[in-house]
Scaffold this motif. Structure first.
Motif, short mmCIF file in Angstrom:
data_model
loop_
_atom_site.label_atom_id
_atom_site.label_comp_id
_atom_site.label_asym_id
_atom_site.label_seq_id
_atom_site.Cartn_x
_atom_site.Cartn_y
_atom_site.Cartn_z
N VAL A 90 8.72 7.60 -8.50
CA VAL A 90 8.67 8.95 -7.68
C VAL A 90 7.97 8.72 -6.38
N CYS A 91 8.32 9.14 -5.39
CA CYS A 91 7.83 8.98 -3.95
C CYS A 91 6.61 10.17 -3.99
N GLY A 92 5.54 9.57 -3.99
CA GLY A 92 4.56 10.61 -3.52
C GLY A 92 4.08 10.05 -1.97
N ILE A 93 4.09 11.26 -1.32
CA ILE A 93 3.89 10.98 0.26
C ILE A 93 2.86 11.81 0.83
N GLY A 94 2.10 11.57 1.95
CA GLY A 94 1.38 12.44 2.53
C GLY A 94 1.12 11.79 3.92
N ARG A 95 0.05 12.13 4.76
CA ARG A 95 -0.25 11.95 6.14
C ARG A 95 -0.68 10.53 6.23
N GLY A 96 -1.18 9.93 5.26
CA GLY A 96 -1.63 8.50 5.62
C GLY A 96 -3.10 8.19 5.97
N ASP A 97 -4.03 8.90 5.27
CA ASP A 97 -5.34 8.94 5.67
C ASP A 97 -5.80 7.69 5.80
N SER A 98 -6.24 6.88 4.61
CA SER A 98 -6.67 5.64 4.87
C SER A 98 -5.69 4.56 5.21
N ALA A 99 -4.75 4.47 5.05
CA ALA A 99 -3.42 3.59 5.46
C ALA A 99 -3.25 3.50 6.88
N MET A 100 -3.33 4.68 7.70
CA MET A 100 -3.28 4.69 9.08
C MET A 100 -4.74 4.53 9.81
N ARG A 101 -5.61 5.11 9.46
CA ARG A 101 -6.95 4.92 10.15
C ARG A 101 -7.54 3.51 10.22
N VAL A 102 -7.41 3.06 8.87
CA VAL A 102 -7.79 1.59 8.76
C VAL A 102 -6.94 0.60 9.91
N ALA A 103 -5.76 0.97 10.16
CA ALA A 103 -4.95 0.09 11.06
C ALA A 103 -4.95 0.77 12.34
#
Length: 339
Positions: A90-103
């Motif tokens: 199942v694909c859980g999806i969201g805004r990407g809090d840590s994944a985007m900000r850390v990068a």
């Protein structure tokens, strides 16, 4: 009620696989992991091992996002796992809090999430999808392929979009008032969009810590092991406050009030019991957002959540009693909820 286990993909990966096997043996139906490429190991590689070492568990990210991978790559990865192991993702999806900000990037917009959900679901289910002017379809995908997409949300616009477009709703807190409020918002949006609200699976995810008794000492330790969660949720709440203000009809004060003392956040401690940036989280929030105490208290709160329309409870198991919680749920909590 279904039960899921949520883990970070810390090395060694074999430990993640071991705990997921233990969860399946104890009656859990879903295995979830964080997805943040800088902070932890690559989850989709580990999913293949979890699926190979279990027979029924459905796996997925809680949550991926549409910014760190191209959408056709995400869909192809899920579809490949499903082809190998039989539609168990199942694909859980969201805004990407840590994944985007850390990068060094900004979390994704709702419009981008909407576009990604449509493409990922279509391609992962064997249909065509438009990649910005180029229509593609996986030529190798099976006729029975399917890929549900569940969306994580807190704010009013995200809740509305979840009800309109997603196959499931991921709510990362277990507060009864806020669960009722947000589940209603999602289901009302589904009805307004002409959908059957029962088609939207409701998943509540939160830390659970089982104590031997309800002594002050036991509860104090449990709260310290789960306090990090209020800090993690606080990142999303801070974004909502920034957008809507401290007191807004769009977002309940019951969600926003507690972050007034929040000063900052270091993602190197994200989702960990020793997070030093979560001292601002009061005991009341830990008790509201999490499940702490003897098994009877877990059963009581889970029963209330089920009555609010929750289909799955996913246990964040990042603390010093991982096996104990999995086993306690398997021997006592899950049988009590499911007869």
């Amino acid at each position: 009620m279904d039960f899921g286990l949520v883990l970070q993909t810390d090395p060694p990966a074999s430990r993640v696989v071991e705990l997921m096997r233990r969860a399946e043996d104890n009656g859990f139906t879903h295995g979830w992991t964080f997805d943040s490429a800088v902070l932890w190991q690559e989850p989709f590689v580990i999913y293949s091992q979890i699926l190979a070492h279990t027979s029924r568990l459905t796996v997925g990210p809680m949550v991926t996002n549409p910014g760190t991978r191209t959408w056709e790559v995400t869909a192809s990865t899920f579809a490949t796992l499903n082809d190998m192991f039989g539609n168990r993702t199942v694909c859980g999806i969201g805004r990407g809090d840590s994944a985007m900000r850390v990068a060094g990037r900004t979390p994704n917009t709702l419009a981008r999430i909407s576009g990604a959900m449509k493409v990922i679901r279509a391609l992962g289910s064997g249909q065509e999808a438009d990649l910005g002017g180029t229509v593609v379809r996986f030529p190798w995908i099976g006729e029975d392929a399917r890929l549900p997409v569940w969306m994580a949300a807190y704010g009013p616009k995200a809740l509305k979009m979840t009800g309109e477009e997603a196959d499931g709703f991921i709510l990362q807190l277990a507060d009864l008032y806020l669960t009722e409020y947000m589940v209603k918002a999602v289901k009302d949006a589904a009805v307004a969009a002409g959908r059957d609200p029962s088609e939207v699976t409701i998943c509540v995810a939160a830390p659970a810590y089982v104590t031997d008794d309800d002594s002050p000492e036991a509860l104090a330790h449990a709260r310290e092991q789960c306090r990090w969660f209020g800090g993690m949720v606080g990142n999303h709440v801070a974004d909502l406050v920034s957008k809507y203000g401290e007191h807004s009809a769009a977002v309940p004060d019951e969600l926003t009030e507690y972050i007034k003392a929040r000063e900052g956040y270091d993602y190197s401690h994200h989702g960990r019991a020793d997070n030093p940036d979560t001292a601002f989280v009061p005991d009341e929030i830990v008790d509201r957002f999490c499940l702490v105490g003897p098994v009877e208290k877990h059963i009581e709160k889970l029963t209330a959540l089920r009555e609010l329309g929750v289909d799955q409870f996913a246990v964040y198991d990042m603390h010093d009693a991982q096996e104990k919680v999995i086993d306690a749920y398997g021997t006592t909590v899950i049988p009590a909820l499911n007869g």
